[in-house]
Design an enzyme around this catalytic site. Sequence first.
Site, PDB file in Angstrom:
ATOM      1  N   CYS A 125       0.680  -1.162  -0.015  1.00 57.06           N
ATOM      2  CA  CYS A 125       0.001  -0.044   0.087  1.00 57.06           C
ATOM      3  C   CYS A 125       1.085   1.185  -0.057  1.00 57.06           C
ATOM      4  O   CYS A 125       2.031   1.286  -0.584  1.00 57.06           O
ATOM      5  CB  CYS A 125      -0.867   0.072   1.226  1.00 57.06           C
ATOM      6  N   ASP A 194      -3.055   1.347  10.486  1.00 56.46           N
ATOM      7  CA  ASP A 194      -4.197   2.330  10.668  1.00 56.46           C
ATOM      8  C   ASP A 194      -4.428   2.287  12.212  1.00 56.46           C
ATOM      9  O   ASP A 194      -5.113   3.094  12.797  1.00 56.46           O
ATOM     10  CB  ASP A 194      -5.332   1.975   9.820  1.00 56.46           C
TER      11      ASP A 194
HETATM   12  C1  RUB Z   1      -3.541   3.355   3.984  1.00 51.88           C
HETATM   13  C2  RUB Z   1      -3.028   2.300   4.734  1.00 51.88           C
HETATM   14  C3  RUB Z   1      -1.533   2.692   5.273  1.00 51.88           C
HETATM   15  C4  RUB Z   1      -2.051   3.184   6.731  1.00 51.88           C
HETATM   16  C5  RUB Z   1      -0.625   3.891   7.264  1.00 51.88           C
HETATM   17  O1  RUB Z   1      -5.115   2.767   3.422  1.00 51.88           O
HETATM   18  O2  RUB Z   1      -3.481   1.237   4.994  1.00 51.88           O
HETATM   19  O3  RUB Z   1      -0.751   1.628   5.343  1.00 51.88           O
HETATM   20  O4  RUB Z   1      -2.895   4.019   6.664  1.00 51.88           O
HETATM   21  O5  RUB Z   1      -0.336   5.069   6.465  1.00 51.88           O
HETATM   22  P1  RUB Z   1      -6.066   3.733   2.681  1.00 51.88           P
HETATM   23  P2  RUB Z   1       0.592   6.201   7.217  1.00 51.88           P
HETATM   24  O6  RUB Z   1      -5.348   3.951   1.315  1.00 51.88           O
HETATM   25  O7  RUB Z   1      -7.280   3.024   2.513  1.00 51.88           O
HETATM   26  O8  RUB Z   1      -6.049   5.289   3.506  1.00 51.88           O
HETATM   27  O9  RUB Z   1       1.892   5.522   7.571  1.00 51.88           O
HETATM   28  O10 RUB Z   1       0.899   7.043   6.435  1.00 51.88           O
HETATM   29  O11 RUB Z   1      -0.114   6.476   8.211  1.00 51.88           O
END
Ligand code: RUB
Length: 310
Positions: A125, A194
């Site tokens: 992701c 998350d």
């Molecule tokens: C994004 C996702 C990321 C986490 C952590 O999912 O799963 O791995 O949110 O991101 P989506 P960060 O695109 O559905 O929001 O490290 O930037 O907080």
Amino acid sequence: MGVENVAEDIRSMKIRGAGRIARQAAEALMNLVDGYEGDSLDDLKNELEKGREILLSSRPTAVSLWNGVQAVLKGYRKASNLDDLKDLVKENGERFMERSNRATEVIGEMGARRVNDGDRILTHCNSSVALSVIKTAFREGKDIEVFVTESRPWRQGLITVRELAEEGVPVTLIVDSAVRWIMKDIDLVLVGADTITSNGAVINKIGTSQIALVAHEARVPFVVCAETYKFSPMTLTGKPVEIEERGSEEVAGPGELPNTVKVLNPVFDATPPEYIDYIVTEIGLIPPSASYEVIVRMLGQEFLFEYEDW
Ligand code: RUB
């Protein structure tokens, strides 16, 4: 941007990623007090309460949103005049933004110490915190190569590969189903989060738990990069984490399927603590079993019980 616009952009994924969601929500509440032209303390408190509800209803899974909003509103009910209330929200908000940005940097530095020269890293992701570790290691001169999953259906992996390519990091895009095939060539898996529960399970983009399972099978370290505001106080009180399900149109376009076919589109999953080697936080590298401690120490029970919806 105002509360309604930010909430809409979070819902429609214009603003995405758990850290960004939290920071933009914090900014929206700061803007709300900044732009308030009325003269009633109670009215502004009501506006903040409404704003809070609108923001929290935008996406259900990332606890960073809840923690970010709570951090900005901490103590607001006790404010006894309008100026104090505005100052409190702005100061809380600035503190949260600074903490969030600094945490990403610190995690980058600490996580990079565990990246070795020559490592081939797999990420899933688009996590700004996992990317902070990768970029820091690369800027330190480590010779690394990164493999990135496409991350269907939103294909956030494309954002990740672009970001890494801009940095000059050697990067390869793979489809999600190629994870087990590539794992034999991988030295380290780095993902974001998350939400982290009190027992150390990590909720992250759908597919994360499969990657963890494959990494476990291949004895490849599986590492989560997450700020302490990704830990969920509500899970201490037994509240389950809601896994967001999004619309079928994200998976298959109009007319692509017979209308008897159902589509399931859960967008996060839970990786059990036994598949996680450690979590890099801004307060150190911790085992998933230390999650309870993080929640109690960093977020605190008082903080939790200030609101009814814990
Ligand atoms: C994004 C996702 C990321 C986490 C952590 O999912 O799963 O791995 O949110 O991101 P989506 P960060 O695109 O559905 O929001 O490290 O930037 O907080």
